[in-house]
Design a protein around this motif. Structure first.
Motif, PDB file in Angstrom:
ATOM      1  N   VAL A 201      32.786  10.403 -29.452  1.00 14.47           N
ATOM      2  CA  VAL A 201      33.829   9.869 -28.583  1.00 14.47           C
ATOM      3  C   VAL A 201      33.714   8.348 -28.536  1.00 14.47           C
ATOM      4  O   VAL A 201      32.704   7.792 -28.090  1.00 14.47           O
ATOM      5  CB  VAL A 201      33.706  10.475 -27.170  1.00 14.47           C
ATOM      6  N   ARG A 202      34.770   7.657 -28.990  1.00 17.09           N
ATOM      7  CA  ARG A 202      34.765   6.190 -29.082  1.00 17.09           C
ATOM      8  C   ARG A 202      35.701   5.527 -28.067  1.00 17.09           C
ATOM      9  O   ARG A 202      35.977   4.343 -28.172  1.00 17.09           O
ATOM     10  CB  ARG A 202      35.189   5.781 -30.496  1.00 17.09           C
ATOM     11  N   VAL A 203      36.163   6.299 -27.101  1.00 17.52           N
ATOM     12  CA  VAL A 203      37.043   5.759 -26.068  1.00 17.52           C
ATOM     13  C   VAL A 203      36.526   6.284 -24.734  1.00 17.52           C
ATOM     14  O   VAL A 203      36.038   7.413 -24.657  1.00 17.52           O
ATOM     15  CB  VAL A 203      38.508   6.189 -26.308  1.00 17.52           C
ATOM     16  N   PRO A 204      36.551   5.480 -23.665  1.00 13.10           N
ATOM     17  CA  PRO A 204      36.007   5.955 -22.389  1.00 13.10           C
ATOM     18  C   PRO A 204      36.688   7.243 -21.908  1.00 13.10           C
ATOM     19  O   PRO A 204      37.912   7.366 -21.948  1.00 13.10           O
ATOM     20  CB  PRO A 204      36.290   4.795 -21.430  1.00 13.10           C
ATOM     21  N   VAL A 205      35.881   8.209 -21.504  1.00 18.48           N
ATOM     22  CA  VAL A 205      36.372   9.442 -20.877  1.00 18.48           C
ATOM     23  C   VAL A 205      35.998   9.315 -19.413  1.00 18.48           C
ATOM     24  O   VAL A 205      34.860   9.558 -19.022  1.00 18.48           O
ATOM     25  CB  VAL A 205      35.739  10.687 -21.535  1.00 18.48           C
ATOM     26  N   LYS A 206      36.960   8.909 -18.609  1.00 20.13           N
ATOM     27  CA  LYS A 206      36.628   8.410 -17.276  1.00 20.13           C
ATOM     28  C   LYS A 206      37.114   9.280 -16.133  1.00 20.13           C
ATOM     29  O   LYS A 206      36.737   9.047 -14.984  1.00 20.13           O
ATOM     30  CB  LYS A 206      37.202   6.995 -17.112  1.00 20.13           C
ATOM     31  N   ASP A 207      37.974  10.257 -16.419  1.00 17.01           N
ATOM     32  CA  ASP A 207      38.500  11.036 -15.301  1.00 17.01           C
ATOM     33  C   ASP A 207      38.916  12.433 -15.766  1.00 17.01           C
ATOM     34  O   ASP A 207      38.749  12.799 -16.934  1.00 17.01           O
ATOM     35  CB  ASP A 207      39.682  10.304 -14.647  1.00 17.01           C
ATOM     36  N   PHE A 208      39.463  13.181 -14.821  1.00 10.97           N
ATOM     37  CA  PHE A 208      39.871  14.569 -15.035  1.00 10.97           C
ATOM     38  C   PHE A 208      40.858  14.697 -16.189  1.00 10.97           C
ATOM     39  O   PHE A 208      40.730  15.572 -17.049  1.00 10.97           O
ATOM     40  CB  PHE A 208      40.496  15.069 -13.723  1.00 10.97           C
ATOM     41  N   LEU A 209      41.852  13.798 -16.242  1.00 10.85           N
ATOM     42  CA  LEU A 209      42.836  13.827 -17.318  1.00 10.85           C
ATOM     43  C   LEU A 209      42.173  13.630 -18.669  1.00 10.85           C
ATOM     44  O   LEU A 209      42.469  14.346 -19.638  1.00 10.85           O
ATOM     45  CB  LEU A 209      43.900  12.752 -17.097  1.00 10.85           C
ATOM     46  N   ASP A 210      41.248  12.687 -18.769  1.00 12.88           N
ATOM     47  CA  ASP A 210      40.602  12.408 -20.045  1.00 12.88           C
ATOM     48  C   ASP A 210      39.758  13.574 -20.527  1.00 12.88           C
ATOM     49  O   ASP A 210      39.700  13.845 -21.731  1.00 12.88           O
ATOM     50  CB  ASP A 210      39.743  11.146 -19.936  1.00 12.88           C
ATOM     51  N   TRP A 211      39.100  14.278 -19.618  1.00 16.00           N
ATOM     52  CA  TRP A 211      38.325  15.442 -20.033  1.00 16.00           C
ATOM     53  C   TRP A 211      39.247  16.546 -20.550  1.00 16.00           C
ATOM     54  O   TRP A 211      38.904  17.267 -21.493  1.00 16.00           O
ATOM     55  CB  TRP A 211      37.449  15.944 -18.886  1.00 16.00           C
ATOM     56  N   GLY A 212      40.434  16.666 -19.968  1.00 12.03           N
ATOM     57  CA  GLY A 212      41.401  17.630 -20.486  1.00 12.03           C
ATOM     58  C   GLY A 212      41.905  17.262 -21.872  1.00 12.03           C
ATOM     59  O   GLY A 212      42.008  18.121 -22.753  1.00 12.03           O
ATOM     60  N   LEU A 213      42.188  15.976 -22.071  1.00 12.08           N
ATOM     61  CA  LEU A 213      42.640  15.523 -23.392  1.00 12.08           C
ATOM     62  C   LEU A 213      41.560  15.740 -24.444  1.00 12.08           C
ATOM     63  O   LEU A 213      41.840  16.225 -25.551  1.00 12.08           O
ATOM     64  CB  LEU A 213      43.017  14.044 -23.335  1.00 12.08           C
ATOM     65  N   LEU A 214      40.319  15.390 -24.112  1.00 14.88           N
ATOM     66  CA  LEU A 214      39.224  15.568 -25.060  1.00 14.88           C
ATOM     67  C   LEU A 214      39.002  17.049 -25.362  1.00 14.88           C
ATOM     68  O   LEU A 214      38.773  17.428 -26.524  1.00 14.88           O
ATOM     69  CB  LEU A 214      37.947  14.941 -24.498  1.00 14.88           C
ATOM     70  N   GLY A 215      39.076  17.905 -24.346  1.00 16.96           N
ATOM     71  CA  GLY A 215      38.922  19.340 -24.570  1.00 16.96           C
ATOM     72  C   GLY A 215      40.008  19.898 -25.461  1.00 16.96           C
ATOM     73  O   GLY A 215      39.741  20.722 -26.350  1.00 16.96           O
ATOM     74  N   ALA A 247      40.730  23.563 -21.448  1.00 13.81           N
ATOM     75  CA  ALA A 247      41.611  22.960 -22.461  1.00 13.81           C
ATOM     76  C   ALA A 247      41.178  23.358 -23.863  1.00 13.81           C
ATOM     77  O   ALA A 247      42.007  23.690 -24.720  1.00 13.81           O
ATOM     78  CB  ALA A 247      41.608  21.438 -22.311  1.00 13.81           C
ATOM     79  N   ALA A 248      39.851  23.351 -24.131  1.00 16.88           N
ATOM     80  CA  ALA A 248      39.335  23.708 -25.452  1.00 16.88           C
ATOM     81  C   ALA A 248      39.576  25.171 -25.770  1.00 16.88           C
ATOM     82  O   ALA A 248      39.794  25.547 -26.928  1.00 16.88           O
ATOM     83  CB  ALA A 248      37.848  23.390 -25.530  1.00 16.88           C
ATOM     84  N   ASP A 386      48.579  18.890 -13.849  1.00 18.31           N
ATOM     85  CA  ASP A 386      47.403  18.143 -14.313  1.00 18.31           C
ATOM     86  C   ASP A 386      46.508  19.023 -15.176  1.00 18.31           C
ATOM     87  O   ASP A 386      45.387  18.639 -15.507  1.00 18.31           O
ATOM     88  CB  ASP A 386      46.613  17.582 -13.125  1.00 18.31           C
ATOM     89  N   SER A 387      46.992  20.207 -15.560  1.00 18.06           N
ATOM     90  CA  SER A 387      46.216  21.173 -16.336  1.00 18.06           C
ATOM     91  C   SER A 387      46.711  21.254 -17.768  1.00 18.06           C
ATOM     92  O   SER A 387      47.850  21.672 -18.013  1.00 18.06           O
ATOM     93  CB  SER A 387      46.308  22.558 -15.684  1.00 18.06           C
ATOM     94  N   ALA A 388      45.857  20.889 -18.725  1.00 12.40           N
ATOM     95  CA  ALA A 388      46.229  21.040 -20.130  1.00 12.40           C
ATOM     96  C   ALA A 388      46.475  22.507 -20.467  1.00 12.40           C
ATOM     97  O   ALA A 388      47.337  22.831 -21.295  1.00 12.40           O
ATOM     98  CB  ALA A 388      45.131  20.464 -21.020  1.00 12.40           C
ATOM     99  N   LYS A 389      45.741  23.401 -19.819  1.00 14.89           N
ATOM    100  CA  LYS A 389      45.910  24.834 -20.072  1.00 14.89           C
ATOM    101  C   LYS A 389      47.302  25.296 -19.663  1.00 14.89           C
ATOM    102  O   LYS A 389      47.986  25.992 -20.424  1.00 14.89           O
ATOM    103  CB  LYS A 389      44.841  25.625 -19.312  1.00 14.89           C
ATOM    104  N   GLN A 390      47.752  24.930 -18.467  1.00 10.08           N
ATOM    105  CA  GLN A 390      49.093  25.348 -18.034  1.00 10.08           C
ATOM    106  C   GLN A 390      50.181  24.655 -18.841  1.00 10.08           C
ATOM    107  O   GLN A 390      51.210  25.259 -19.149  1.00 10.08           O
ATOM    108  CB  GLN A 390      49.281  25.066 -16.545  1.00 10.08           C
ATOM    109  N   ALA A 391      49.968  23.398 -19.215  1.00  6.29           N
ATOM    110  CA  ALA A 391      50.949  22.717 -20.058  1.00  6.29           C
ATOM    111  C   ALA A 391      51.068  23.387 -21.416  1.00  6.29           C
ATOM    112  O   ALA A 391      52.135  23.378 -22.041  1.00  6.29           O
ATOM    113  CB  ALA A 391      50.560  21.246 -20.229  1.00  6.29           C
ATOM    114  N   HIS A 392      49.980  23.989 -21.881  1.00  5.16           N
ATOM    115  CA  HIS A 392      49.964  24.696 -23.162  1.00  5.16           C
ATOM    116  C   HIS A 392      50.694  26.030 -23.068  1.00  5.16           C
ATOM    117  O   HIS A 392      51.479  26.385 -23.950  1.00  5.16           O
ATOM    118  CB  HIS A 392      48.512  24.912 -23.588  1.00  5.16           C
ATOM    119  N   TYR A 393      50.437  26.802 -21.996  1.00  4.15           N
ATOM    120  CA  TYR A 393      50.906  28.184 -21.928  1.00  4.15           C
ATOM    121  C   TYR A 393      52.236  28.388 -21.207  1.00  4.15           C
ATOM    122  O   TYR A 393      53.061  29.218 -21.616  1.00  4.15           O
ATOM    123  CB  TYR A 393      49.855  29.056 -21.229  1.00  4.15           C
ATOM    124  N   LEU A 394      52.452  27.684 -20.097  1.00  8.01           N
ATOM    125  CA  LEU A 394      53.573  28.048 -19.235  1.00  8.01           C
ATOM    126  C   LEU A 394      54.957  27.854 -19.861  1.00  8.01           C
ATOM    127  O   LEU A 394      55.854  28.666 -19.617  1.00  8.01           O
ATOM    128  CB  LEU A 394      53.476  27.292 -17.910  1.00  8.01           C
TER     129      LEU A 394
END
Length: 424
Positions: A201-215, A247-248, A386-394
């Motif tokens: 990871v070469r970019v700061p993962v600083k909050d809840f959103l970033d952990w979802g994007l990385l996952g 998210a992963a 704010d959920s990558a999972k719900q954005a993926h499925y719903l």
């Protein structure tokens, strides 16, 4: 199959017809996997109470024992279901009575589910009713063999808690509950828990959103294998690891990951790979971060938001408090639901968070989620989450458009009725 004397006796009916049916299912399951033996389990997380048309018909015609036989044991047998042999909990299920008049969910299903809770509670099933049982008391220990369903719960159990489970189904968990057995394959074996990909990871993962994007990036990259994450990030919190794993498991089929120095089986990068040579690393930088964000926000272009959903996986008490602070003194234009475990809703009620959220016009709902129950506010065309999972499925489940962003972006959308989020 190499059955022990105890397992042979269960299969032969020594503990009754329901247990024999459960062992028969597990033997067939293990043989299909070319698995030679069972693991002993003392912790099962499955689903028995979730309403469905098929279950409603079975219960109306034959009762709950038959419904369990058919759905949870793959059996046509007519027998009484005994008490669960090992500790068992119910994961999330349909909407409950706190949704009546809020969610367009059939009232007869609410009533059927209440009846199911009564039946299964008498059999020893703990009605936790959440996709995050680890938030409300079900915490298996490191190295313990368990039998859990639900992708986000499974990846958390394996990766964060260090327990051992595959992503099981309604029938295999139903059988495990009555026998304390599960086929010993996949994630139950040490060699299948080692890392396969190294993500730098070469970019700061600083909050809840970033952990979802990385996952979401990691899951899409490795699919069903096991990423090892190193690089530029601070110590993650429970909610970060919960969000990363969910998210992963959505963009791929990740059931286990390693973060050296954080997850229990990876004190070092070398340990995460079991001492094998490290693979060439895959970089995750600003370009990859932006690409994932754009992908999750590519499911429509209407910025008029009807509905905002928070809490997938189910929100922690800290997340509920954050939402309450963001909503205090404001009024909503779009409908807002925050999905939580009922045990934590009690805490939110007592702490005054629910009152703040409801005063703004939002609702704190327990036990389910729109994807699980296929239910959103009437007329919903566009939702934000704010959920990558719900954005993926719903969007696929309900045919609606999605926006993905921070909790603050989502609260702003609920207040203004417009999506104005952007990646910062």
């Amino acid at each position: 199959m190499n059955l022990t004397d105890e397992e042979k006796a269960m299969l032969d009916g020594a503990e009754g017809p329901a247990v024999a049916a459960a062992m028969d299912l597990l033997v067939r399951y293990a043989e299909a996997l070319d698995c030679e033996r069972f693991c002993d389990v003392r912790n099962v997380a499955g689903t028995m109470t979730q309403p469905s048309p098929a279950k409603a018909k079975l219960v109306a015609e034959h009762g709950w024992d038959k419904a369990y036989a058919v759905i949870n044991l793959d059996s046509d047998g007519d027998f009484e279901v005994p008490a669960m042999k090992v500790p068992t909990c119910q994961l999330q299920h349909g909407f409950s009575d706190d949704s009546v008049g809020v969610a367009p969910y059939p009232k007869q299903y609410v009533e059927l589910q209440a009846d199911a809770e009564s039946f299964y509670g008498r059999k020893g099933v703990n009605i936790l009713a959440t996709c995050t049982p680890y938030q409300v008391g079900n915490l298996p220990v490191r190295g313990e063999h368990i039998a859990w369903m639900e992708s986000s719960a499974v990846v958390y159990a394996n990766s964060v808690l260090g327990a051992r489970t595959n992503c099981e189904g309604g029938a295999s968990t139903g059988a495990a509950s009555l026998t304390g057995k599960i086929p010993c394959w996949g994630n139950h074996h040490e060699e299948n828990r080692r890392g396969t990909h190294l993500i730098d990871v070469r970019v700061p993962v600083k909050d809840f959103l970033d952990w979802g994007l990385l996952g979401y990036f990691a899951g899409d990259l490795v699919q069903e294998e096991r990423p090892v994450i190193v690089g530029d990030f601070a110590q993650p919190e429970l909610v970060d690891l919960k969000h990363f794993g969910a998210a992963a498991a959505s963009s791929g089929g990740v059931e286990m990951y390693h973060i050296p120095g954080v997850t229990p089986e990876a004190p070092t990068v070398e340990a995460a790979f079991g001492g094998a040579a490290l693979p060439e690393s895959i970089h995750y930088g600003q370009r990859e971060r932006q690409a994932v964000y754009d992908d999750l926000n590519s499911q429509g272009d209407n910025t008029d938001v009807d509905f905002v959903l928070l809490g997938c996986p189910h929100a922690s008490i800290d997340q509920i408090w954050r939402a309450a602070r963001a909503l205090e003194g404001r009024k909503l234009k779009a409908q807002l639901w925050i999905m939580v475990p009922r045990a934590l809703k009690v805490v939110a009620d007592r702490s005054g968070y629910t009152e703040i959220i409801e005063r703004a016009g939002g609702r704190v709902l327990s036990d389910s989620c729109p994807a699980m129950s296929r239910s959103a506010p009437p007329g919903t065309r566009v939702f934000a989450t704010d959920s990558a999972k719900q954005a993926h499925y719903l969007p696929a489940i309900l045919g609606i458009e999605a926006w993905f962003g921070t909790l603050e972006d989502c609260v702003d959308a609920a207040v203004t009725g417009r999506w104005r989020g952007e990646l910062r």
